[in-house]
Design an enzyme around this catalytic site. Structure first.
Site, PDB file in Angstrom:
ATOM      1  N   ASP A   1      33.605  33.613  35.133  1.00 55.58           N
ATOM      2  CA  ASP A   1      32.969  34.798  34.566  1.00 55.58           C
ATOM      3  C   ASP A   1      33.152  35.970  35.525  1.00 55.58           C
ATOM      4  O   ASP A   1      32.561  35.996  36.609  1.00 55.58           O
ATOM      5  CB  ASP A   1      31.481  34.536  34.316  1.00 55.58           C
TER       6      ASP A   1
ATOM      7  N   TYR B   1      32.248  43.919  39.356  1.00 58.55           N
ATOM      8  CA  TYR B   1      32.052  43.040  40.507  1.00 58.55           C
ATOM      9  C   TYR B   1      32.982  43.405  41.665  1.00 58.55           C
ATOM     10  O   TYR B   1      32.748  42.975  42.803  1.00 58.55           O
ATOM     11  CB  TYR B   1      32.262  41.578  40.119  1.00 58.55           C
TER      12      TYR B   1
ATOM     13  N   LYS C   1      34.556  42.017  31.631  1.00 60.39           N
ATOM     14  CA  LYS C   1      33.593  42.887  30.963  1.00 60.39           C
ATOM     15  C   LYS C   1      33.993  44.358  31.067  1.00 60.39           C
ATOM     16  O   LYS C   1      34.492  44.807  32.106  1.00 60.39           O
ATOM     17  CB  LYS C   1      32.198  42.700  31.569  1.00 60.39           C
TER      18      LYS C   1
ATOM     19  N   HIS D   1      29.565  45.256  28.908  1.00 55.21           N
ATOM     20  CA  HIS D   1      28.700  44.812  29.996  1.00 55.21           C
ATOM     21  C   HIS D   1      27.241  45.229  29.800  1.00 55.21           C
ATOM     22  O   HIS D   1      26.331  44.433  30.034  1.00 55.21           O
ATOM     23  CB  HIS D   1      29.231  45.358  31.325  1.00 55.21           C
TER      24      HIS D   1
ATOM     25  N   SER E   1      22.356  34.255  35.539  1.00 54.30           N
ATOM     26  CA  SER E   1      21.233  33.986  36.451  1.00 54.30           C
ATOM     27  C   SER E   1      20.391  32.817  35.937  1.00 54.30           C
ATOM     28  O   SER E   1      19.160  32.915  35.843  1.00 54.30           O
ATOM     29  CB  SER E   1      20.361  35.232  36.623  1.00 54.30           C
TER      30      SER E   1
ATOM     31  N   SER F   1      19.605  35.061  42.979  1.00 58.16           N
ATOM     32  CA  SER F   1      20.636  36.068  43.213  1.00 58.16           C
ATOM     33  C   SER F   1      20.069  37.447  43.538  1.00 58.16           C
ATOM     34  O   SER F   1      20.820  38.331  43.957  1.00 58.16           O
ATOM     35  CB  SER F   1      21.538  36.180  41.975  1.00 58.16           C
TER      36      SER F   1
ATOM     37  N   ASN G   1      26.365  21.725  40.851  1.00 57.06           N
ATOM     38  CA  ASN G   1      26.083  22.538  39.666  1.00 57.06           C
ATOM     39  C   ASN G   1      26.802  22.055  38.417  1.00 57.06           C
ATOM     40  O   ASN G   1      26.427  22.440  37.303  1.00 57.06           O
ATOM     41  CB  ASN G   1      26.456  24.001  39.930  1.00 57.06           C
TER      42      ASN G   1
END
Length: 336
Positions: free
Chosen positions: A54, A59, A88, A121, A228, A234, A292
């Site tokens: 992602d 970013y 995005k 976004h 999240s 975060s 994870n």
């Protein structure tokens, strides 16, 4: 594949989208991953079994991610068809004439011919910042101004969405969707969209369950991705949450984790998966990568699911109505 089978690297559980594309249920969130870590992290994630990455223009690390993707593709450890790459559209590129240029820049940075998913976004249109002036442009129109602030632009979502649809026709993206929309904006978008949004990506965790939004998406065949998924973790470093805000220390979560001999984080992520969302946890830690994704050989009971959902505080950590005023001198609520 069922949710309680342990996946092999090429067989992660997926959500089938309306066009029959398969969205992997777990992805690696690349927000806040340092450029210097991206290339090796992509390789480690692919080795651990991840196929879903992602990303986003904002970013600021898509070029580094692109180097990592090319490395694993050249090595033959994975094919492009096995990967799911999301990016995005940033807020400054909402006008129709800027949407294609924006996706082409992301594709160039990621070194890809197409994206599997391209998302709006935020439902926030900002005035255009030329690529040659600053990229990624961020939130501030002129960071060097005496009082730097956001400069909003009057761009209807319908204009932006029509340009997003053109990207599908051009073969630059396979699926399009939105982030940070509520049911009202989604309902309006569905009234005129020629291409239905395939995915809604929103913040969701046990402190922000968003059951009605998830139910609405399921009703309209829109997949929901939870960003999240572990809540506050975060945001502590950004002063948007306190260390004590973590859901991972909740007695309910800890008790369930002990019962299943799992970590609290695994319990919270399993809750997210089991309720029907995809999740995109972020980590740059090799051991956590594997932790994870190790979520498919156990199952929470209905009572455990309800107990975790009962922790809901309607607590949103990523709220432009808060952080835009604090960080960018601009009051910009979108959820109220």
């Amino acid at each position: 594949m069922t949710d309680n089978q342990q996946p092999t690297p090429n067989m992660l559980p997926t959500i089938r989208l309306a066009n029959n594309d398969q969205l992997p249920r777990i992805g690696l969130g690349m927000w806040k991953v340092d450029d210097t870590r991206c290339e090796s992290l992509v390789a480690e994630a692919v080795e651990a079994g991840y196929r879903h990455f992602d990303c986003a223009c904002d970013y600021g690390n898509e070029a580094a991610i692109g180097r990592g993707l090319q490395s694993v593709l050249r090595s033959g450890s994975v094919s492009r068809e096995e990967l799911w790459i999301t990016s995005k559209l940033w807020n400054t590129y909402h006008r129709r004439e800027h949407v294609r240029s924006a996706v082409e820049r992301s594709l160039a940075d990621l070194q890809l011919d197409y994206l599997d998913l391209y998302l709006v976004h935020f439902p926030i249109a900002l005035q255009f910042v030329d690529f040659d002036v600053r990229y990624p442009p961020g939130w501030l129109h002129d960071p060097d101004a005496a009082t730097p602030a956001m400069q909003l632009d009057r761009v209807p979502i319908a204009e932006t969405w029509a340009a997003m649809e053109e990207l599908v026709t051009a073969g630059l993206v396979r699926n399009i969707g939105v982030c940070n929309f509520g049911t009202s904006l989604l309902r309006d978008l569905l009234n005129y969209a020629n291409v239905t949004p395939a995915v809604l990506q929103v913040e969701s965790h046990p402190y922000l369950v968003q059951d009605k939004l998830l139910r609405f998406c399921q009703q309209h065949d829109i997949a929901m991705t939870a960003f999240s998924p572990l809540g506050a973790l975060s945001y502590v470093s950004l002063n948007m949450a306190e260390p004590g805000d973590t859901v991972l220390s909740e007695p309910t979560v800890v008790e369930i984790a002990d019962r299943h001999a799992r970590t609290a984080a695994q319990i919270v992520m399993r809750w997210g998966l089991q309720r029907g969302t995809a999740i995109i946890p972020k980590t740059a830690n090799r051991d956590r990568l594997r932790e994870n994704i190790d979520l498919f050989d156990f199952e929470l009971s209905d009572a455990e699911m309800q107990a975790i959902s009962g922790l809901d505080q309607h607590r949103r950590f990523n709220d432009p109505g808060v952080f835009c005023e604090q960080a960018f001198n601009t009051f910009c609520p979108i959820y109220e």
